[in-house]
Design an enzyme around this catalytic site. Structure first.
Site, short mmCIF file in Angstrom:
data_model
loop_
_atom_site.label_atom_id
_atom_site.label_comp_id
_atom_site.label_asym_id
_atom_site.label_seq_id
_atom_site.Cartn_x
_atom_site.Cartn_y
_atom_site.Cartn_z
N CYS A 94 73.77 10.46 28.22
CA CYS A 94 72.68 11.21 28.63
C CYS A 94 72.57 11.11 30.08
CB CYS A 94 71.22 10.58 28.11
SG CYS A 94 71.22 10.48 26.36
N HIS A 100 63.55 9.26 33.24
CA HIS A 100 64.43 9.36 32.21
C HIS A 100 63.34 9.76 30.88
CE1 HIS A 100 68.00 9.61 29.72
NE2 HIS A 100 67.55 8.67 29.20
N HIS A 152 64.61 16.20 24.78
CA HIS A 152 65.65 15.42 25.55
C HIS A 152 67.06 16.22 25.58
CE1 HIS A 152 68.12 12.52 27.47
NE2 HIS A 152 68.04 11.57 26.44
N SER A 209 77.73 79.19 56.82
CA SER A 209 77.26 79.87 57.88
C SER A 209 77.09 78.86 59.01
CB SER A 209 76.02 80.64 57.39
OG SER A 209 75.70 81.47 58.62
#
Length: 966
Positions: free
Chosen positions: A178, A313, A349, A616
């Protein structure tokens, strides 16, 4: 408070771009911040369609009554954008697609065009811990293919991004569970500081497709049985797993400042560590978590008292929250509770991506100066009261820390792996950039370019841009950013708007596929066209031509220079925008002056011609643009030509007739040469010249015959016998004129068949030529056909340039299907003309000076197909009939290579554009037919044609299976 004891702080690293793919449909920093401040809960359950497949892979005793609670993300991937075949995408871990798409979004947020990174030492650092795709690709009994290994390899998310961007720097995948993505950030910061790389892409990703992992965590007791994560709450009972991806773009702070980036926040320091030998592998230790925090503070050179908030966390597990709170209190040493929060309450998570998400949340918090609430927190867990506090409402950054008012805001981010790998990062506030410049009270219209690789991607890009436009400051800032940093794909559109409200309306129309007068396109362009500038002749003049455009410096400067040169030649101050157009001479002058200004304005935008011609008087501007006539010489030609032709006022006039050349000549034949065609303007439109009385009679005759005709205002009988009276004098006053070699090819409308050369045996562009040009008819249709049929050239895009559009209709009629645009002196003329050119394939180069770094141009994705589905099953494929082998082969090749015209059976596989890797995939697919099970790549020797391959495959169909051969 404890003072830092480590080495002196090193240069911080700037977060210059952020992208995400998160639960709740969150796809960018803005939406993430709104979600956090609002306290929205984005956790749901695994979708039923996905759950049905997942449940079959669970042990019957572990199949719950309802799908697992989770934060989920759409698995759709725009593989076509990245040149990945459907076969390969079907075996790819969806995380690879998320990293690719989110990285490009993060680069867009950073204002970095992906193409500019090719060959650079840009590093890619991906933190990921989920091996779910391996459980699918390597399942027992599953047939392996060419892409099975790369589809599930954990190194590939990083490597595939490096491959797509053609990067030469480090390309790493890190798995510390993690804490993976925060660990990846640590190593990216280290490489940036050492100078090993100047830019880093840090990604975190997680996916939920292997149900056994969730079942294992359920058995472990870390997942919430109530399906909600309540960080640090008395009722916390575990966390909820989530999937998604986050990508951060990093560079050294000094480099970010030098390059003018908008900076979300600085990474001032990082620290890593491990929990060591705790009671068991999954048990955290507060002292070791505190050590990681202290290392990060030492690396940043900051006192612990400076930390105003910690994005913890915060998983919501009882042991995890208690240990983390103790570690924070120990590391920061406060006499009051430390403000903490956890995004897991709102999003769940993200495991391997949790650290990167925490950094993104903390970066937004220090950038906005607010602490977002933590969802599902109601009452602090008993025993933590003197350690932490958890805000449940959005609140201002605490001023009690040294990083509050009068100093930089400082935040900490923690991420801990369940195997004990701890990481922490310290983020600090970056200097604020100035707010985008507001809109001009009287803005000119701007063209904002939008593109995509498919119609759906274009609509998606329009939607995402519309979401971000309100904060852009001005339409000009968006327009410039689209040119400076946008990708210009084949499917294109442009929105012309004066203000941001109008721009949003146009983008929404493009998003919804509805029509709007302010939207040009959408259209698919094959490539850059050959650009032909066509300068308008007499008749488009009006007093206000170019008046508002005088606010554009490029236009005003060029017009002023041309006006000065012309006034010097006439001996008086000539017409200026806003003044009356008093007769023929003023009309001629105003036409040339506006054309000079428009040409310069287009040149500033990088729009220059490959060929020029003029009708022209427009031929004077054409010759000047081509470089044949320098400005002073062009002014001389124009001044004398218009002065002398102006003396013909009263000697005749011009009449436009909507009829073919043959029919007009039938009507003019009775006038004995006194009435002639002065301009072959279009197949069914001619302009005739002659005396007033004759033209009056002709006009009546045409009306009786039902032929439309109308007088040309403020015109004289130029390009007709009436002009012969002034030719000797015109030759005399232009005597000595020496044309220059052409820088840009120019085509004469008096002599369309002549080579596009500035001078030569024919005297093209000499004094004699300009006398002849005033007398002879304008062969406009002939010149257009010559321009359109130039051998070996790309299709042409014709751009009329003049005060008003006169010739666009004539060009379209002469060349049906051609791209025709008019750039006029009206206020919206350049913007609308530029929009039309963009959708014809020409990409302007500027201006880009207003490209504000906060204007984000996110790419558009084509997710209309939903999640990528396998294109084959694991079982055998029935053999085709012998007479259908080539059809079967064509279908298989078409899966790997785009075959717009089918398979050329006389070509070989390299000539078809198939890669060697693709050839392996083709061979593997052919082997699924039992009769071709032994097919070898030798069948496809480079010299062998597809026809020969087809014959060999047909022959194999008539042989007995391999096991029955004697």
């Amino acid at each position: 408070m404890s003072a830092p004891t480590g080495p002196p702080p090193r240069e911080p690293v700037a977060i210059v771009g952020m992208g995400c793919r998160l639960p709740g449909g969150i796809d960018g920093p803005g939406l993430l911040w709104k979600t956090l401040v609002a306290g929205r809960d984005c956790v749901t359950r695994i979708p039923r369609g996905r759950w049905e497949a997942m449940a079959t892979r669970l042990h019957p005793d572990q199949v719950p009554a309802e799908p697992f609670p989770a934060g989920v993300v759409d698995h759709a991937f725009d593989h076509g954008f990245f040149g990945i075949s459907a076969d390969e995408a079907a075996e790819m871990d969806p995380q690879q697609g998320w990293v690719l798409e989110t990285a490009l979004e993060a680069l867009a947020d950073a204002g970095i065009a992906p193409a500019t990174l090719a060959g650079t030492a840009t590093g890619v650092y991906v933190g990921a811990a989920s091996i779910d795709q391996a459980a699918v690709n390597f399942a027992p009994g599953r047939r392996a293919g060419v892409f099975t290994g790369s589809g599930a390899g954990m190194a590939i998310p990083a490597n595939r991004l490096s491959h797509h961007l053609d990067l030469a720097g480090p390309s790493l995948a890190l798995d510390t569970a993690c804490s993976s993505s925060l660990t990846a950030l640590h190593y990216a910061v280290r490489d940036l500081r050492s100078g090993d790389t100047d830019l880093a892409l840090v990604a975190g990703t997680n996916i939920l497709t292997a149900p056994a992992i969730t079942a294992s965590f359920t058995e472990t007791g870390v997942l919430s049985p109530t399906g909600r994560c309540a960080p640090f709450d008395q009722s916390a009972d575990g966390y909820v797993r989530s999937e998604g991806a986050v990508v951060l773009v990093l560079t050294r702070a000094g480099r970010a400042r030098d390059q003018g980036h908008r900076v979300w926040a600085h990474v001032a320091g990082t620290g890593l560590g491990h929990g060591g030998r705790s009671p068991h592998l999954l048990a955290p230790r507060p002292s070791r978590q505190a050590a990681a925090i202290s290392r990060a503070l030492d690396d940043a050179g900051l006192d612990s008292g400076r930390v105003g908030w910690v994005q913890a966390h915060g998983t919501g597990t009882r042991a995890g929250d208690r240990v983390e709170a103790e570690g924070i209190a120990r590391a920061l040493g406060r006499d009051r509770p430390v403000p903490v929060g956890s995004v897991k309450g709102a999003l769940g998570h993200l495991e391997g991506a949790a650290g990167a998400l925490g950094v993104m949340v903390a970066a937004l918090a220090v950038h906005h100066g607010r602490i977002p609430p933590t969802v599902h927190h109601a009452r602090l867990r008993t025993g933590l009261e003197d350690k932490v506090r958890v805000p449940t409402e959005a609140e201002p950054w605490p001023t009690t820390t040294a990083g509050g008012e009068g100093g930089r805001r400082v935040a900490g981010v923690s991420s801990f792996g369940f195997g004990g790998a701890n990481s922490h990062a310290v983020l600090t506030q970056a200097a604020a950039t100035e707010a985008p410049v507001g809109e001009d009270p009287m803005p000119l219209p701007e063209a904002v370019m939008v593109s995509g690789h498919s119609p759906a991607a274009l609509a998606h890009a329009a939607r995402r841009l519309a979401d971000r436009v309100p904060d852009a400051g001005s339409v000009g800032a968006v327009a410039d950013a689209a040119l400076a940093r946008g990708s210009h794909h084949p499917h294109r559109a442009a929105v012309v708007a004066r203000d941001l409200g109008g721009l949003v309306q146009g983008l929404r129309a493009l998003q919804d596929g509805t029509t709007s007068p302010d939207v040009t396109g959408p259209a698919r362009v094959p490539g850059r066209p050959r650009v032909v500038f066509v300068y308008t002749g007499h008749g488009g003049h009006h007093p206000d031509a170019g008046m508002e455009l005088m606010r554009v410096p490029a236009f005003a400067t060029a017009l002023a220079e041309a006006r000065t040169a012309l006034s010097r030649r006439t001996g008086y101050e000539v017409w200026a925008p806003g003044q009356p157009v008093a007769g023929f001479t003023d009309a001629q002058h105003s036409t040339f002056l506006v054309q000079a200004g428009l040409t310069a304005l287009l040149a500033e935008r990088g729009i220059v011609p490959d060929l020029v011609l003029g009708h022209s008087v427009g031929e004077v501007a054409a010759a000047h643009t081509a470089g044949v006539l320098p400005l002073d010489t062009a002014a001389r030609v124009l001044a004398e030509r218009s002065r002398l032709l102006g003396t013909l006022t009263g000697a005749g006039a011009l009449l436009a007739v909507r009829a073919s050349v043959q029919r007009v000549q039938e009507h003019t034949a009775r006038y004995g040469g006194r009435v002639t065609i002065a301009s072959y303007s279009a197949p069914t439109l001619q302009v005739v010249a002659g005396p007033e009385r004759a033209l009056n009679r002709l006009q009546a005759d045409l009306a009786d015959a039902g032929v439309w005709c109308g007088r040309v205002p403020d015109a004289i009988a130029a390009h007709s016998p009436a002009g012969e009276a002034v030719l000797p004098e015109l030759r005399r006053v232009l005597a000595g004129l020496v044309p220059h070699p052409a820088r840009i090819p120019i085509l004469s409308t008096a002599r369309p068949a002549d080579p596009a050369a500035p001078h030569g045996p024919s005297g093209l562009w000499s004094a004699a030529y300009w006398a002849e040009q005033a007398r002879n008819p304008v062969r406009f249709t002939h010149a257009l056909q010559t321009a359109a049929t130039a051998p070996g050239r790309r299709p042409a895009a014709f751009v009329e340039i003049g005060p008003r559009a006169l010739l666009a209709e004539h060009i379209a009629q002469t060349l049906p299907g051609a791209s025709v645009t008019a750039i006029t002196g009206d206020p919206d003329g350049p913007a609308r003309g530029t929009a039309q050119l963009y959708t014809a394939g020409l990409t302007p180069a500027g201006p880009i000076h207003r490209a504000d770094p906060r204007v984000v141009l996110p790419p558009g994705w084509d997710h209309t197909g939903g999640p990528t589905a396998p294109v084959h099953r694991d079982g055998p494929v029935p053999a085709p009939a012998p007479d259908r082998v080539l059809e079967h082969l064509t279908a298989e090749v078409g899966r790997l290579v785009h075959l717009p015209e089918g398979l050329d059976t006389g070509s070989s596989w390299p000539e078809t554009g198939l890669t060697s890797h693709g050839l392996l995939q083709l061979t593997a697919r052919l082997r699924r037919v039992p009769a071709w099970a032994g097919t070898d790549v030798q069948l496809f020797l480079p010299a062998r044609t597809w026809h020969q391959v087809g014959r060999s495959l047909t022959a194999l169909l008539t042989r007995p299976p391999v096991g029955e051969q004697r």
